[in-house]
Design an enzyme around this catalytic site. Structure first.
Site, PDB file in Angstrom:
ATOM      1  N   LYS A  33      12.161   6.764  -2.490  1.00  0.00           N
ATOM      2  CA  LYS A  33      11.601   5.928  -3.835  1.00  0.00           C
ATOM      3  C   LYS A  33      10.158   5.683  -3.476  1.00  0.00           C
ATOM      4  CE  LYS A  33      12.324   1.509  -2.426  1.00  0.00           C
ATOM      5  NZ  LYS A  33      11.703   0.296  -2.369  1.00  0.00           N
ATOM      6  N   THR A  51      10.914   0.363  -8.415  1.00  0.00           N
ATOM      7  CA  THR A  51       9.632   0.361  -7.683  1.00  0.00           C
ATOM      8  C   THR A  51       8.614   1.121  -8.370  1.00  0.00           C
ATOM      9  OG1 THR A  51      11.168   0.514  -5.807  1.00  0.00           O
ATOM     10  CG2 THR A  51       9.089   1.332  -5.388  1.00  0.00           C
TER      11      THR A  51
END
Length: 380
Positions: free
Chosen positions: A215, A272
């Site tokens: 991620k 994120t």
């Protein structure tokens, strides 16, 4: 005899939290986790290297360097002595950067009691070995339960008591499946459960770890496109296709696709990739605006995990024969120095594929030349 209605919810089992925890790593996330466990009623000792940081936590109940303005709970102990931190602790949480994990785990091996379980919070893949963070811990710490705590969490919000959720994953033995409430994962989960912090349990350590590693790379990509002036459509496409790359790698290593749709996968990816509070997103955004890497973050030497993960993730994927085009594009830019516009234009001009992988479809992109020219020019 009274019959239970069909479809009735099972009676919740009672899991026993650990009475005492040692949290190793007094950065923002380590401090936030230590405060969360303390608020859950657990005796917590926080270890850090900095005398000044530990002193301010002890005397002012505040980590002025990493969480300024956040009052830490009373009774939270702090020390620079690792042996003292883990003495008597029923479980240990490792919350150090991925680049320091092996060193700290090796140091911990000399002072931790046999059999003490360890939860790892570092996210990434070791570049030279291709090992996940829990595998590094296992190699250094020897036989003991080793798992991971991960999820869509910013430290400051967690420390301030904002509603937050995360996943704790440990391997499950046969006994754990018979009595899951007695498993290491369940005990860690309830040790951090407060009125604001909600923890879920998993047995898919690999899937949870891959979500945390990949991620960060996708977040850099999202930041780059945001900095270049693109908006929600572009970010949604990168998040969705980035999730597919995460799933591919996890499954190839023995994880489950289902895990990547949960908190440690899609949840962490969405967070994120959608906030400049993330250092990875922030780095990408600055690079997308044309700021040189050395001038990002106003010239401060900020560690951005996604830069390192871009290499380790794509190296591992290459050994497994997997294509991860978004991660490869980020690597080409941040490591190879390729122009952002040209690299993302080529990413968008790739042959057309089926979204369902079982179809194995690959079509010539009729507008690939235009895509390369238009995107590269717009992002120049």
């Amino acid at each position: 005899m009274k019959l239970e209605p069909l479809g009735a919810s099972p009676v919740p089992q009672i899991a026993c939290p650990y009475a005492s925890l040692a949290v190793l790593g007094a950065g923002s996330w380590g401090t936030a986790l230590a405060a969360t466990a303390r608020n859950a009623g657990v005796a917590v000792t926080l270890w850090g290297r900095s005398d000044n940081t530990i002193q301010t936590i002890t005397t002012r109940h505040e980590n002025t360097r990493y969480l300024p303005g956040v009052t830490l709970p009373k009774g939270l102990m702090a020390t620079t002595d690792m042996a003292a931190a883990v003495q008597g602790a029923e479980a240990v949480v490792l919350v150090v950067p991925s680049s320091q994990l092996r060193e700290v785990a090796r140091q911990l091996a000399g002072v931790i009691a046999p059999g003490t379980p360890v939860a790892v919070c570092a996210k990434g893949i070791e570049r030279d070995t291709g090992l996940l963070m829990t595998q590094i811990a296992e190699a250094e710490l020897g036989p003991r339960p080793v798992g991971v705590l991960s999820g869509p969490t910013f430290a400051r919000e967690t420390a301030l008591g904002h509603p937050t959720a995360a996943t704790v994953a440990f391997p499950f033995s046969y006994a754990d499946r018979i009595s899951p409430e007695e498993s290491t994962a369940a005990r860690f989960a309830v040790s951090f459960s407060t009125e604001a912090f909600r923890t879920y349990v998993s047995d898919d350590v690999t899937g949870v770890e891959i979500g945390g590693a990949v991620k960060n790379v996708i977040a850099i990509a999202c930041g780059m496109m945001t900095g270049a002036g693109f908006a929600e459509n572009t970010r949604a496409a990168l998040i969705t296709r980035g999730l597919d790359e995460m799933m591919q790698l996890a499954v190839a290593l023995g994880g489950r696709r289902e895990t990547l749709t949960g908190l440690s996968g899609l949840g962490d990816l969405s967070l994120t990739c959608s906030s400049l509070t993330s250092r990875n997103m922030a780095l990408g955004e600055q690079l997308g605006r044309g700021i040189a890497r050395g001038d990002c973050f106003e010239g401060r030497p900020v560690v951005v995990e996604g830069e390192h993960n871009a290499v380790s993730v794509t190296d591992l994927a290459g050994r497994l024969g997997l294509a991860m085009p978004i991660c490869e594009a980020v690597r080409a830019i941040v490591v190879g120095g390729r122009p952002i516009g040209e690299t993302f234009a080529e990413l968008w001009a790739r042959p057309i594929e089926s979204e369902v992988r079982a179809m194995e479809l690959c079509l010539d992109h009729p507008a690939s030349d235009k895509a390369v020219a238009a995107l590269a020019q717009r992002m120049a």
